[in-house]
Design a protein around this motif. Structure first.
Motif, PDB file in Angstrom:
ATOM      1  N   GLY A  58       0.827  -1.204   0.000  1.00  0.00           N
ATOM      2  CA  GLY A  58       0.000   0.000   0.000  1.00  0.00           C
ATOM      3  C   GLY A  58       0.857   1.247   0.000  1.00  0.00           C
ATOM      4  O   GLY A  58       0.600   2.213  -0.739  1.00  0.00           O
ATOM      5  N   LEU A 226      -8.449 -11.926   3.415  1.00  0.00           N
ATOM      6  CA  LEU A 226      -8.415 -11.026   2.271  1.00  0.00           C
ATOM      7  C   LEU A 226      -8.860  -9.619   2.681  1.00  0.00           C
ATOM      8  O   LEU A 226      -8.282  -8.611   2.245  1.00  0.00           O
ATOM      9  N   PHE A 227      -9.861  -9.546   3.536  1.00  0.00           N
ATOM     10  CA  PHE A 227     -10.346  -8.263   4.036  1.00  0.00           C
ATOM     11  C   PHE A 227      -9.259  -7.546   4.832  1.00  0.00           C
ATOM     12  O   PHE A 227      -9.054  -6.333   4.695  1.00  0.00           O
ATOM     13  N   LEU A 229      -5.973  -7.930   4.541  1.00  0.00           N
ATOM     14  CA  LEU A 229      -4.924  -7.490   3.619  1.00  0.00           C
ATOM     15  C   LEU A 229      -5.313  -6.216   2.879  1.00  0.00           C
ATOM     16  O   LEU A 229      -4.553  -5.246   2.837  1.00  0.00           O
ATOM     17  N   VAL A 230      -6.498  -6.225   2.288  1.00  0.00           N
ATOM     18  CA  VAL A 230      -6.939  -5.082   1.477  1.00  0.00           C
ATOM     19  C   VAL A 230      -7.113  -3.839   2.350  1.00  0.00           C
ATOM     20  O   VAL A 230      -6.687  -2.734   1.973  1.00  0.00           O
ATOM     21  N   SER A 231      -7.706  -3.997   3.532  1.00  0.00           N
ATOM     22  CA  SER A 231      -7.931  -2.859   4.425  1.00  0.00           C
ATOM     23  C   SER A 231      -6.607  -2.266   4.893  1.00  0.00           C
ATOM     24  O   SER A 231      -6.427  -1.043   4.889  1.00  0.00           O
ATOM     25  N   MET A 233      -3.644  -2.456   3.464  1.00  0.00           N
ATOM     26  CA  MET A 233      -2.954  -1.809   2.345  1.00  0.00           C
ATOM     27  C   MET A 233      -3.591  -0.469   2.003  1.00  0.00           C
ATOM     28  O   MET A 233      -2.881   0.507   1.715  1.00  0.00           O
ATOM     29  N   ALA A 234      -4.919  -0.394   2.037  1.00  0.00           N
ATOM     30  CA  ALA A 234      -5.615   0.849   1.691  1.00  0.00           C
ATOM     31  C   ALA A 234      -5.276   1.964   2.682  1.00  0.00           C
ATOM     32  O   ALA A 234      -5.009   3.104   2.290  1.00  0.00           O
TER      33      ALA A 234
END
Length: 277
Positions: A58, A226-227, A229-231, A233-234
């Motif tokens: 991110g 997955l949630f 990781l994405v959160s 990074m964002a």
């Protein structure tokens, strides 16, 4: 619902920590591992080991966006045809040369380091040692005029020397950006140019490390993983956008000694806390 919210807030906090510490020479991995001692996300150890690396992507996307015009080696002509910018292309060749030593050491010793050196004692020692190094080097640099003030003027030999210094960052608490900047300052590169070269090096290094960690973990993520990781990074991406701008503005007028003192103080506090537990 409450537990989901609690986990989300933990990930947001970790993303903030990553976004702040990735670009400051104070060790993002060291901070993440220390935070994990107090605020653990509900995940397996293997996932967390991978997460602490992947979340840095991110931050990497933030520097790519902010420095796109300097990093992208192609432009389009009036006829809408791409052409190569030689200066930028040569910078990337130097970056690749600088990344070779770290890539070799990481491939050979990554598992060994993960198993034996991710401890509060090692992190504290690295924080203090390189904090002192920053202060000493900056005091020494007061009497020197930087020999290189543009990233394009870094030669191949200098790039390789900086890459040798980055090898030091495999030890948690050292800081990838910190080791790179220390090496650059020692060979006569200005602060802003040292920081920019660090940004360039971060792109292939972090994509490479992320690929290694993902391959080791596997591609089978649960929805919750997955949630996370994405959160993470964002949040790291958003915070990094601000931190990079502030850092570049700061070092135009100030040196890196404040980060050296921060590292020393934090390292001492870590030693004291874990010695009395």
């Amino acid at each position: 619902m409450a537990s989901i919210l609690a986990e989300f807030l933990k990930v947001v906090f970790l993303g903030i920590v990553e976004g702040i510490t990735e670009w400051l020479p104070i060790s993002s991995t060291g901070h993440m591992l220390l935070v994990d001692q107090f605020l653990q996300i509900n995940a397996s150890e293997s996932f967390k080991e991978m997460f602490f690396v992947i979340i840095q992507l991110g931050a990497i996307f933030a520097v790519v966006i902010l420095f796109w015009n300097k990093m992208f080696p192609f432009q389009w002509s009036d006829k809408n045809r791409p052409f190569l910018i030689k200066e930028t292309f040569l910078i990337w060749i130097k970056v690749v040369i600088a990344c070779v030593p770290g890539a070799i050491v990481t491939i050979l010793f990554d598992d060994y380091i993960d198993a034996r050196f991710q401890t509060p004692g090692v992190i504290a020692a690295a924080l203090i040692f390189y904090g002192a190094a920053f202060i000493l080097i900056e005091n020494w640099n007061k009497k020197r005029i930087p020999a290189v003030t543009k990233i394009a003027d870094i030669n191949y030999r200098t790039a390789f020397i900086i890459g040798l210094f980055q090898v030091l960052s495999i030890i948690p608490g050292t800081s990838r950006s910190g080791a790179t900047i220390i090496g650059a300052l020692l060979v006569g590169i200005s602060r802003t140019t040292a920081a920019e070269f660090t940004f360039f090096m971060a792109v292939p290094v972090m994509f490479g490390l992320s690929a290694i960690k993902i391959l080791k973990f596997g591609l089978s993520f649960t929805g919750e993983e997955l949630f996370i990781l994405v959160s993470g990074m964002a949040v790291a991406f958003a915070v990094s956008l601000l931190v990079i701008k502030l850092l570049m503005s700061y070092i135009k007028k100030h040196d890196f000694k404040v980060f050296g003192w921060y590292r020393i103080i934090l390292g001492i506090l870590v030693f004291l806390y874990f010695s009395v537990r």
